[in-house]
Structure formats: C-alpha cells, structure tokens
Design a protein around this motif. Structure first.
Motif, PDB file in Angstrom:
ATOM      1  N   LEU A   1       5.831   3.871 -12.356  1.00  0.00           N
ATOM      2  CA  LEU A   1       7.063   3.636 -11.603  1.00  0.00           C
ATOM      3  C   LEU A   1       6.890   2.479 -10.618  1.00  0.00           C
ATOM      4  O   LEU A   1       7.777   1.619 -10.483  1.00  0.00           O
ATOM      5  CB  LEU A   1       7.466   4.912 -10.860  1.00  0.00           C
ATOM      6  CG  LEU A   1       8.738   4.825  -9.996  1.00  0.00           C
ATOM      7  CD1 LEU A   1       9.944   4.452 -10.858  1.00  0.00           C
ATOM      8  CD2 LEU A   1       8.961   6.148  -9.265  1.00  0.00           C
ATOM      9  N   ILE A   2       5.723   2.430  -9.950  1.00  0.00           N
ATOM     10  CA  ILE A   2       5.443   1.343  -9.006  1.00  0.00           C
ATOM     11  C   ILE A   2       5.420   0.007  -9.736  1.00  0.00           C
ATOM     12  O   ILE A   2       6.024  -0.977  -9.288  1.00  0.00           O
ATOM     13  CB  ILE A   2       4.102   1.592  -8.285  1.00  0.00           C
ATOM     14  CG1 ILE A   2       4.186   2.826  -7.395  1.00  0.00           C
ATOM     15  CG2 ILE A   2       3.714   0.371  -7.447  1.00  0.00           C
ATOM     16  CD1 ILE A   2       2.834   3.272  -6.840  1.00  0.00           C
TER      17      ILE A   2
ATOM     18  N   ALA B   1      11.184  -5.434  -1.767  1.00  0.00           N
ATOM     19  CA  ALA B   1      10.266  -4.525  -2.454  1.00  0.00           C
ATOM     20  C   ALA B   1      10.190  -3.178  -1.750  1.00  0.00           C
ATOM     21  O   ALA B   1      10.172  -2.118  -2.397  1.00  0.00           O
ATOM     22  CB  ALA B   1       8.873  -5.153  -2.539  1.00  0.00           C
ATOM     23  N   VAL B   2      10.125  -3.201  -0.429  1.00  0.00           N
ATOM     24  CA  VAL B   2      10.069  -1.947   0.335  1.00  0.00           C
ATOM     25  C   VAL B   2      11.336  -1.134   0.093  1.00  0.00           C
ATOM     26  O   VAL B   2      11.287   0.086  -0.108  1.00  0.00           O
ATOM     27  CB  VAL B   2       9.868  -2.238   1.844  1.00  0.00           C
ATOM     28  CG1 VAL B   2      10.024  -0.955   2.657  1.00  0.00           C
ATOM     29  CG2 VAL B   2       8.506  -2.860   2.084  1.00  0.00           C
ATOM     30  N   LYS B   3      12.493  -1.801   0.116  1.00  0.00           N
ATOM     31  CA  LYS B   3      13.762  -1.104  -0.125  1.00  0.00           C
ATOM     32  C   LYS B   3      13.807  -0.521  -1.534  1.00  0.00           C
ATOM     33  O   LYS B   3      14.231   0.625  -1.734  1.00  0.00           O
ATOM     34  CB  LYS B   3      14.926  -2.069   0.070  1.00  0.00           C
ATOM     35  CG  LYS B   3      15.172  -2.480   1.514  1.00  0.00           C
ATOM     36  CD  LYS B   3      16.344  -3.453   1.599  1.00  0.00           C
ATOM     37  CE  LYS B   3      16.633  -3.854   3.044  1.00  0.00           C
ATOM     38  NZ  LYS B   3      17.761  -4.831   3.123  1.00  0.00           N
ATOM     39  N   ALA B   4      13.379  -1.312  -2.522  1.00  0.00           N
ATOM     40  CA  ALA B   4      13.412  -0.842  -3.908  1.00  0.00           C
ATOM     41  C   ALA B   4      12.478   0.352  -4.104  1.00  0.00           C
ATOM     42  O   ALA B   4      12.816   1.307  -4.810  1.00  0.00           O
ATOM     43  CB  ALA B   4      13.022  -1.982  -4.847  1.00  0.00           C
ATOM     44  N   CYS B   5      11.308   0.296  -3.465  1.00  0.00           N
ATOM     45  CA  CYS B   5      10.363   1.417  -3.567  1.00  0.00           C
ATOM     46  C   CYS B   5      10.937   2.675  -2.923  1.00  0.00           C
ATOM     47  O   CYS B   5      10.793   3.788  -3.448  1.00  0.00           O
ATOM     48  CB  CYS B   5       9.039   1.044  -2.915  1.00  0.00           C
ATOM     49  SG  CYS B   5       8.041  -0.131  -3.862  1.00  0.00           S
ATOM     50  N   ALA B   6      11.596   2.514  -1.779  1.00  0.00           N
ATOM     51  CA  ALA B   6      12.200   3.665  -1.096  1.00  0.00           C
ATOM     52  C   ALA B   6      13.262   4.316  -1.977  1.00  0.00           C
ATOM     53  O   ALA B   6      13.326   5.550  -2.088  1.00  0.00           O
ATOM     54  CB  ALA B   6      12.802   3.219   0.235  1.00  0.00           C
ATOM     55  N   LEU B   7      14.103   3.497  -2.621  1.00  0.00           N
ATOM     56  CA  LEU B   7      15.125   4.037  -3.513  1.00  0.00           C
ATOM     57  C   LEU B   7      14.509   4.766  -4.706  1.00  0.00           C
ATOM     58  O   LEU B   7      15.101   5.713  -5.238  1.00  0.00           O
ATOM     59  CB  LEU B   7      16.032   2.902  -4.004  1.00  0.00           C
ATOM     60  CG  LEU B   7      16.982   2.291  -2.966  1.00  0.00           C
ATOM     61  CD1 LEU B   7      17.693   1.074  -3.546  1.00  0.00           C
ATOM     62  CD2 LEU B   7      18.005   3.332  -2.505  1.00  0.00           C
ATOM     63  N   ALA B   8      13.316   4.314  -5.125  1.00  0.00           N
ATOM     64  CA  ALA B   8      12.642   4.943  -6.266  1.00  0.00           C
ATOM     65  C   ALA B   8      11.805   6.149  -5.849  1.00  0.00           C
ATOM     66  O   ALA B   8      11.161   6.777  -6.691  1.00  0.00           O
ATOM     67  CB  ALA B   8      11.762   3.917  -6.973  1.00  0.00           C
ATOM     68  N   GLY B   9      11.788   6.449  -4.544  1.00  0.00           N
ATOM     69  CA  GLY B   9      11.019   7.592  -4.062  1.00  0.00           C
ATOM     70  C   GLY B   9       9.542   7.300  -3.852  1.00  0.00           C
ATOM     71  O   GLY B   9       8.723   8.214  -3.809  1.00  0.00           O
TER      72      GLY B   9
ATOM     73  N   GLU C   1       0.862  -1.181   0.000  1.00  0.00           N
ATOM     74  CA  GLU C   1       0.000   0.000   0.000  1.00  0.00           C
ATOM     75  C   GLU C   1       0.895   1.226   0.000  1.00  0.00           C
ATOM     76  O   GLU C   1       1.814   1.339   0.825  1.00  0.00           O
ATOM     77  CB  GLU C   1      -0.905   0.020   1.223  1.00  0.00           C
ATOM     78  CG  GLU C   1      -1.846   1.217   1.260  1.00  0.00           C
ATOM     79  CD  GLU C   1      -2.753   1.216   2.487  1.00  0.00           C
ATOM     80  OE1 GLU C   1      -3.460   2.218   2.690  1.00  0.00           O
ATOM     81  OE2 GLU C   1      -2.727   0.215   3.226  1.00  0.00           O
ATOM     82  N   VAL C   2       0.673   2.133  -0.937  1.00  0.00           N
ATOM     83  CA  VAL C   2       1.497   3.336  -1.051  1.00  0.00           C
ATOM     84  C   VAL C   2       0.689   4.551  -0.619  1.00  0.00           C
ATOM     85  O   VAL C   2      -0.545   4.512  -0.556  1.00  0.00           O
ATOM     86  CB  VAL C   2       2.015   3.520  -2.495  1.00  0.00           C
ATOM     87  CG1 VAL C   2       2.850   2.328  -2.914  1.00  0.00           C
ATOM     88  CG2 VAL C   2       0.857   3.727  -3.472  1.00  0.00           C
ATOM     89  N   ASP C   3       1.382   5.616  -0.332  1.00  0.00           N
ATOM     90  CA  ASP C   3       0.743   6.846   0.135  1.00  0.00           C
ATOM     91  C   ASP C   3       0.286   7.662  -1.064  1.00  0.00           C
ATOM     92  O   ASP C   3       0.903   8.654  -1.444  1.00  0.00           O
ATOM     93  CB  ASP C   3       1.725   7.653   0.993  1.00  0.00           C
ATOM     94  CG  ASP C   3       1.049   8.871   1.632  1.00  0.00           C
ATOM     95  OD1 ASP C   3      -0.199   8.919   1.628  1.00  0.00           O
ATOM     96  OD2 ASP C   3       1.773   9.755   2.113  1.00  0.00           O
ATOM     97  N   GLY C   4      -0.823   7.203  -1.687  1.00  0.00           N
ATOM     98  CA  GLY C   4      -1.359   7.886  -2.862  1.00  0.00           C
ATOM     99  C   GLY C   4      -0.491   7.629  -4.077  1.00  0.00           C
ATOM    100  O   GLY C   4       0.706   7.356  -3.977  1.00  0.00           O
ATOM    101  N   SER C   5      -1.079   7.701  -5.268  1.00  0.00           N
ATOM    102  CA  SER C   5      -0.284   7.510  -6.486  1.00  0.00           C
ATOM    103  C   SER C   5      -0.956   8.204  -7.658  1.00  0.00           C
ATOM    104  O   SER C   5      -2.185   8.194  -7.795  1.00  0.00           O
ATOM    105  CB  SER C   5      -0.112   6.023  -6.799  1.00  0.00           C
ATOM    106  OG  SER C   5      -1.353   5.432  -7.124  1.00  0.00           O
TER     107      SER C   5
END
Length: 327
Positions: A257-258, A292-300, A246-250
């Motif tokens: 990107l996600i 996945a969490v780490k990769a998402c963080a690196l992608a902003g 779950e992301v904070d809006g998209s």
C-alpha cells in the motif's frame, strides 16, 4: 581544484571484444564499444559503473596492460599503443589487491618497486622512507608485509603507485575493504597528490568517494559512456528532490500500500530502505512531501516523519541503472 586544458588521457573510439565460453569458443562480448574519454591534467576523474561495465578494461587499456581492437589511446602526451614504455615511465598503478611480496618488509617492497623503475638503491630507499612517513606506515615499515592489516596493505599498494612521482595515478578501487576511517585517510593522500599537480583516474564502488574526490565522473555500462559530468551536473539529471518518509511500522501488506501510494506522488518506483523508511524521487520538493503525507493519511498509513532532500550520486546511479535495464 583548478582545471587545466591539457589532457593527460585521451581515448577516442576505443573498442575491445573478448570470446566467451570454454576455450574462447563462445560468442563475442563487447567489453568496450566506441569509448571516448578525456581527462584534464591536475584533476580527479572517476569511472563508475556496475560489475562488468568495462571499467577495468578501460583502466588496463590506459595502463598499457591491454591492447584495444580499435581506437586511439594517448596518455601523458604519448601514444599508448606505439610508445608504451614512455607511458609506463610516467604513470603509477594501484590495483584492487596489494601487488607486493609478503615475505619482504614494507620498506623492502617499496625500495624494490623504485629500483624496478630504474632508481638507484639509495634514491629508492629515500623515496620509500618518504612515502612510508606520508602514509603513516612507520611502525610497520620493517615488518614482513604478510603481517599487515588490509588497510595497511592498501596504503602500501598506493605507495608503490607513487614511488616514481608519476604524472598520472591509476587507482582501481583503491579503498575496497577499508573502514570509513581508512577510506578518508586514503582520500587525504589522494587529495594531496592532486594538489601537487598529479592527475588521478579512479574507479570505485563507493559513490560517496566519487562525490568527495572527483572533478568529473563518467558512468559507463556495457562498454559505452552513459553519462558524464561533475557530481552536481549528474545529480541535476535526476529528479529535483528525493522524498523519504518514515512510517509507524509496516507489514508486507501495508508495504504494498505504501509503495502504491508513493508511486502516485513520485517519479518512478519507490524504494524501501528498511522496515519503516521509504524513498522516492519527486518533482515538486516540499509540496510533494506535503502531498505524500496527505495521501498516506487518506490510505490509513501513519507517517512519523517526512524529509525532502537533494539527490545523491546513489540516486543518480540507481536512476541510470533502472533506465538501462528498461532499454
């Protein structure tokens, strides 16, 4: 539920083709192609597949309503092609729409069906009242069927399939249009019938229904068996786990990107469940979730929550469908 060695249904090499187009002048459509199916006594067997897969053709063939072009069909120990009457005496069929007369009461409809099976008027009346009680239709039993709600019609249709105490019940999408409570009530009735030794062949568009009821599931498409086994066996054919984040809006731009980020982590293409949740099949369980969490963080990408769970039949079905579309 206990398994039995004696099959109630055995289909071997069954094929059926239709002519398409106006007046049947178009090319042949293969509804069933060399279909094999075995359903043991005292079990629930679910047929799954997309629209046009051949489920209804299979059901109609077993119910002696359709004659195949090739193959053998044995039902309740009788050859359905040469001894159809013996098969019809031993089965009950419930279709997607209540096959009853709206001008008659629910009780009158059931009594009429019983008499059509050769029961005396008294026996048909007794059996009708028994089923009305079991299916919680007492309050509406003496009202015209046209006043029934959709759920009540479905229950009445099921009662009609049970009126002759069949060895085999064929249910073609029996809970279509029912709310979750109505579906669960129908599940309880079906479960009680199987507990008493009845065999059930079920087609359904609700994968949770197959998961809850079926001892074994056959997935068919284009008239051919694509997968078969218990729900757990079918689930094991997909990825070991399903990752949902779950992301904070998209925005649409962030959505791309996600999807790209999760595709690098998972197996296959991610699916967007809603504006903030995405899911993808993964191979390494919790470790894949952390990656996945780490990769998402690196992608902003700001991840609010991440969960890894076992696959569902929905995941199995989507996986099989995607594979078939690529073939």
């Amino acid at each position: 539920m206990p398994r039995h060695s004696l099959p109630k249904i055995t289909l071997t090499g069954v094929a059926k083709t239709y002519r398409s187009g106006l007046f049947g002048r178009g090319p042949r459509v293969h509804a069933l192609k060399d279909l094999d199916l075995v359903v043991p006594q005292g079990t629930v067997h679910a047929l799954l597949g997309p629209n046009g897969a051949g489920k209804t053709t299979t059901v109609r063939t077993i119910a002696t309503l359709l004659r195949p072009d090739a193959g053998t069909v044995e039902v309740c120990g009788h050859d359905a092609l040469t001894d159809a009457d013996a098969v019809r005496e031993r089965i009950g069929v419930s279709g997607q729409y209540a096959a009853v007369d709206g001008t008659l009461t629910g009780f009158e409809n059931l009594r009429l069906v019983g008499q059509l099976y050769g029961q005396s008027r008294a026996d048909a009346s007794d059996r009708a009242r028994q089923l009305i009680s079991e299916l919680s239709l007492e309050e509406a039993a003496d009202r015209p069927m046209r006043t029934y709600s959709g759920g009540m019609r479905r229950r009445l249709d099921l009662a009609g399939a049970l009126i002759n105490d069949p060895e085999l019940i064929i249910l073609d999408e029996p809970t279509t249009g029912l709310d979750p409570r109505g579906r669960r009530q129908m599940w309880e009735v079906i479960g009680a019938q199987v507990s008493s030794g009845t065999t059930v062949l079920l087609t359904t568009q609700y994968l949770e229904e197959a998961d809850a009821l079926a001892d074994e599931i056959t997935v068919i498409d284009h008239g051919t068996v694509r997968a078969q086994g218990t729900a757990e066996e079918l689930k094991s054919t997909t990825a070991q786990s399903i990752l949902t984040i779950e992301v904070d809006g998209s925005t649409d731009e962030q959505g791309d990107l996600i999807a790209t980020t999760l595709a690098d982590i998972g197996l296959g293409m991610p699916r967007q469940l809603d504006s903030s949740r995405w899911t993808v099949a993964v191979a390494d369980g919790t470790r894949s979730g952390v990656d996945a969490v780490k990769a998402c963080a690196l992608a902003g990408i700001d991840v609010v929550d991440a969960e890894v769970s076992s696959p569902t039949l929905d995941d199995v079905f989507l996986s099989l469908t995607e594979r078939l579309e690529r073939v």
